[in-house]
Design an enzyme around this catalytic site. Structure first.
Site, short mmCIF file in Angstrom:
data_model
loop_
_atom_site.label_atom_id
_atom_site.label_comp_id
_atom_site.label_asym_id
_atom_site.label_seq_id
_atom_site.Cartn_x
_atom_site.Cartn_y
_atom_site.Cartn_z
N TYR A 423 0.85 -1.19 0.00
CA TYR A 423 0.00 0.00 0.00
C TYR A 423 0.90 1.25 0.00
O TYR A 423 1.76 1.41 0.85
CB TYR A 423 -0.89 -0.03 1.24
CG TYR A 423 -1.94 1.04 1.34
CD1 TYR A 423 -2.20 1.94 0.31
CD2 TYR A 423 -2.73 1.15 2.49
CE1 TYR A 423 -3.18 2.90 0.42
CE2 TYR A 423 -3.72 2.12 2.61
CZ TYR A 423 -3.93 2.99 1.57
OH TYR A 423 -4.91 3.95 1.69
N CYS A 424 0.71 2.13 -0.99
CA CYS A 424 1.43 3.39 -1.09
C CYS A 424 2.94 3.14 -1.13
O CYS A 424 3.42 2.38 -1.95
CB CYS A 424 1.02 4.32 0.06
SG CYS A 424 1.61 6.02 -0.11
#
Length: 689
Positions: A423-424
Site C-alpha cells: 500500500y502506497c
C-alpha cells in the site's frame, strides 16, 4: 524576450521553516513604516508609477479590515511595523523575502514598485498586520513567503500587458457590481415576499443561511469568490510559463485565497457571531483556551485524541504478534473459517503512517474482510523510528521487512509461496523487492497486489510542491540534526493538500466556535503519524522524487543486485484512485508498462484513502477495469476502453486473489514452534508515539 526571462526568474526556494527563521530575526517581520506613515508613503509615489489596485483582487472585499484591524500594531502586542532587528537594521518585510535574489532591470523596477504599492494598499497592509499579530501563524503550516512570491509573479507578469490587465480588472469589477446588485435586489424581493432566497453555492464554508439571505454577507461571499477565481485564473493562463512552475504558483495562490476566506474571521462569520451571542461570549473564551492549548502543543488539533486507541476501538481484529525485529512486528490474524486458501497474504503498509488504516473498525476493516473470505492474513506493523535508528537504510527495510516477514509466514503456514500486498510507499518497497528476488531467481512470492503505489515518479500529484530539491535539502538538514524526520512535517504537507477540509474547517470549529475537535476515526489515524529514519528516508526521496531512478533499469542497486522492474514476471493486481492527490491514478497505472508480468489494473473512485477503504457492505462508489490492458500505451486510452462497475473493487479483487491463492486447506495455528505468539494484536510498535 530578455525582458520576459528576467520577469520569470525564480529565486532558489528555501523551505518554509528556514525562510521564516531568516525573514523574522525579531518579533516584527514587516520592516515597513508604521501604519500612520502609510499615507505619506503613498504621497511620495512618483507620478506615472502604475498602482494596479484592481490586480490585488482580494482587496475588493478585504478593505473593510482596515477599520476593523486599526490599531492592531499597537496595544503592547509587540507587532509594530518599524522595529529593528538585532543588528539595528530594519527587519526584512515578509512580502519581500528573496526579492534580492531576483535579477533584471525591469524586474528590479517592478519589485520596487510592488513594495511601494504594498505600503499604500489597504488589503496587503491589512494582511500584514493581521498575520503578524495572529498567533495562528505558530500552528498553521501555510508557507506565506511562497504565497507572496506567487502573488508577486502574477502581478509582475501582468505588467507586460497593462491594457489587458485593466480590461480583466474592469470585467471583474463589473461582475462584482452585478453580483452586489443581484444580492440587494434579491433581499428587497424577499422583504416583499416575492422570493425565498438564493441557491446554495455548494461551498461548505458558506453553508450558513446568512451567506445567502443577508445581502451584506452574500455580497461579501460573492466578492470573495469572484476575486479568488480571478486571481487563480491569473496564475494559470500564461502559456509561456513552465508547466510545473505554473502548477506551483496555482497551488500557493490557492493556499492564499483559502486563508483569506471571510469565514475565517469572527467579524465576518455569521455562525461564529450567532454562537457568541447565544453563549454570552462563552464560545469565544472556549476558543481562546483551544488556541492556547494548540500553541503549547505546537500544532492544530484536528481530532479528539481521547476518543480512540488502537486495540480498544481501532485495530481490533483478533490476532497475535508472531515475530518482532528492530523494524517490524508481524501480526497473524485469527482465522474465522475452518479452511483457508493455501497461499497466505502478507500486507506491507506504508511506514509513514500506522498500519491500522487497513483495520480501522469492523465495519470497514480490509483485514477482517479478507479473513472472512478464507485467507490467512499477516500484517507488517512498522516501528516508529527514533534518533537511535538514524542509520537504518532502505536496504534494511527490504531485508528486515518483506524478506524476513515472508520467511516467517512460510514457516508458520507451510506454504512455499506468499501473496504480498503493498500500500502506497509499501508498494514501492514491494516493487523493488520483487525486482531484487527476480534477479536472484527467488520465487517465494506468487502474485502481488499494489494499492495506490508509485514506481514512476515523473507525475507525483500535488505532493510535488513539497518535493523539489531545495525542500529536500532542508528535510535532510533537519534529519541530520535530529536523526529522523518529525511526523508533524509529513502531516503538515498532506494537510495542506486539503487545507479547507483539514486545516481551516478546524480553525473555525476550534477557535471561532469554541468547539471540541471531532471524534472521527480517520482523522485520529491521520494525526497518529510516524517519524522517518534519516538514512532510509533520504535515500528514498533522492531515488524517487528527485532522480526517479526506479524506472531506470540497473540505476538502483540493493544488496549489490541491480533493480530492473521489467524482470518482474508474476501476476499483478494494481489499484489507483480517480481523485488521488498523492498518487495520481495515471501514475499508479504505469505499473502496467514497467513490469513484465500480466497486470490487472483497476481505477477506484474517490481518493487516496476512501478509494481503497471501501467495504462492499457500504455499497458506495464504483471502479473501472479492463482485461488485457498491457496493449494500451496511455492511461487515457485505458480509461476510454475500461468498463465501469458499481460497488467496491474489493469484490473483483477477491475473485482475482482466489484464483492465485491455491486450494482450500485446514487453517493453520497462530504461530509455530520457531515463532510462538509474543502478544495480542495490534502489538506494541503501533502504540509508540
Amino acid at each position: 524576450m530578455a525582458t520576459m526571462k528576467s520577469e520569470d526568474t525564480k529565486p532558489k526556494r528555501q523551505p518554509a521553516a528556514k525562510r521564516t527563521a531568516e525573514a523574522a530575526p525579531s518579533e516584527n517581520r514587516t520592516g515597513r513604516a508604521p501604519a500612520e506613515e502609510t499615507p505619506r508613503a503613498a504621497a511620495e509615489e512618483p507620478a506615472g508609477t502604475p498602482i494596479p489596485t484592481p490586480e490585488a483582487a482580494l482587496g475588493l472585499w478585504m478593505t473593510w479590515m482596515k477599520q476593523n484591524m486599526a490599531g492592531m500594531n499597537g496595544g503592547g502586542m509587540g507587532m509594530g511595523t518599524g522595529a529593528p532587528n538585532a543588528s539595528g537594521d530594519a527587519a526584512q518585510p515578509w512580502w519581500a523575502v528573496n526579492a534580492d535574489a531576483m535579477s533584471g532591470t525591469l524586474l528590479a523596477s517592478g519589485v520596487e514598485q510592488f513594495q511601494r504599492f504594498i505600503a499604500a494598499d489597504p488589503m496587503l497592509a491589512s494582511i500584514d498586520k493581521v498575520w503578524n499579530a495572529n498567533p495562528l501563524r505558530e500552528v498553521i503550516p501555510v508557507d506565506w513567503s511562497e504565497a507572496v512570491r506567487a502573488l508577486r509573479i502574477v502581478w509582475l507578469r501582468s505588467l507586460r500587458d497593462p491594457a489587458k490587465a485593466m480590461t480583466r480588472s474592469a470585467e471583474l469589477n463589473m461582475q462584482i457590481w452585478t453580483s452586489a446588485f443581484e444580492a440587494w435586489n434579491s433581499a428587497g424581493a424577499r422583504w416583499w415576499g416575492l422570493t425565498t432566497g438564493a441557491p446554495a453555492s455548494g461551498d461548505k464554508r458558506f453553508d450558513a443561511p446568512e451567506w445567502h439571505s443577508n445581502p451584506v454577507y452574500r455580497t461579501l461571499k460573492d466578492m470573495y469568490l469572484l476575486a479568488s477565481d480571478f486571481l487563480l485564473r491569473q496564475g494559470l493562463e500564461d502559456d509561456d510559463m513552465d508547466p510545473k512552475e505554473r502548477e506551483r504558483i496555482a497551488f500557493h495562490l490557492r493556499q492564499f485565497v483559502d486563508a483569506m476566506s471571510p469565514s475565517l474571521l469572527l467579524l465576518s462569520n455569521p455562525v461564529a457571531l450567532r454562537r457568541a451571542m447565544e453563549t454570552g461570549g462563552a464560545s469565544l473564551a472556549d476558543g481562546a483556551r483551544n488556541l492556547l492549548h494548540d500553541l503549547r502543543e505546537g500544532k492544530l488539533s484536528m481530532v479528539d485524541a481521547t476518543a480512540f486507541e488502537p486495540g480498544r476501538n481501532l485495530a481490533v481484529t483478533p490476532g497475535k504478534v508472531v515475530y518482532r525485529n528492530r523494524l517490524l512486528e508481524l501480526i497473524q490474524y485469527t482465522p474465522v473459517t475452518e479452511k483457508v486458501h493455501q497461499v497466505p497474504i502478507l500486507i506491507m503498509p506504508p511506514w509513514i503512517n500506522k498500519f491500522y488504516i487497513l483495520d480501522m473498525q469492523p465495519k470497514n476493516s480490509m483485514v477482517k474482510y479478507l479473513v472472512e473470505q478464507g485467507y490467512t492474513v499477516f500484517m507488517v506493523s512498522w516501528k516508529n523510528p527514533d534518533a537511535s535508528m538514524e542509520d537504518i537504510t532502505f536496504e534494511d527495510y527490504m531485508n528486515l521487512g518483506p524478506l524476513s516477514a515472508a520467511d516467517v509466514v512460510r514457516d508458520i503456514t507451510g506454504s512455499p509461496t506468499v501473496n504480498p500486498i503493498g500500500y502506497c510507499i509499501g508498494g514501492t518497497l514491494l516493487a523493488m523487492t520483487l525486482a531484487y528476488l527476480s534477479a536472484k531467481g527467488d520465487t517465494r512470492f506468487n502474485s502481488a497486489t499494489f494499492m495506490v503505489s508509485m514506481q514512476d515518479f515523473s507525475r507525483v500529484g500535488d505532493s510535488a510542491f513539497f518535493m523539489d530539491e531545495p525542500q529536500i535539502d532542508f528535510i535532510e538538514q533537519q534529519m541530520m540534526e535530529r536523526g529522523y524526520l518529525d511526523s508533524r512535517e509529513m502531516a503538515n504537507m498532506f494537510n495542506l493538500l486539503r487545507s479547507n477540509d483539514l486545516i481551516w474547517s478546524n480553525v473555525v470549529n476550534n477557535y471561532l466556535l469554541g468547539g471540541k475537535p471531532p471524534a472521527f476515526d480517520l482523522l485520529y489515524w491521520n494525526s497518529d503519524g510516524t517519524r522517518m529514519a534519516r538514512a532510509a528516508h533520504s535515500w528514498y526521496l533522492r531515488n524517487t522524487y528527485v532522480e526517479n531512478n526506479l524506472i531506470k533499469p540497473g540505476k538502483i542497486q540493493l544488496g549489490g543486485v541491480p533493480i530492473d522492474l521489467g524482470k518482474i514476471k508474476l501476476d499483478i493486481y494494481a489499484v489507483g484512485a480517480e481523485k488521488d492527490h498523492i498518487v495520481p491514478w495515471t501514475s499508479a497505472w504505469r505499473i502496467t508498462q514497467l513490469t513484465g508480468g500480466k497486470v490487472r489494473y483497476v481505477m477506484a473512485t474517490s481518493g487516496h484513502i476512501a478509494g481503497i477503504i471501501n467495504h462492499p457492505a457500504g455499497r458506495k462508489g464504483s471502479y473501472s477495469v479492463l482485461d488485457g490492458d498491457k496493449a494500451l500505451d496511455t492511461p487515457e486510452k485505458w480509461l476510454e476502453a475500461a468498463e465501469k462497475n458499481q460497488g467496491s473493487w474489493w469484490v473483483d479483487w477477491n475473485r482475482w486473489l482466489a484464483e492465485h491463492a491455491g486450494e482450500k486447506v485446514p487453517a493453520p495455528a497462530l504461530g509455530s514452534d520457531k515463532h510462538p505468539p509474543l502478544c495480542d494484536a495490534p502489538g506494541t510498535y503501533v502504540l509508540e508515539k
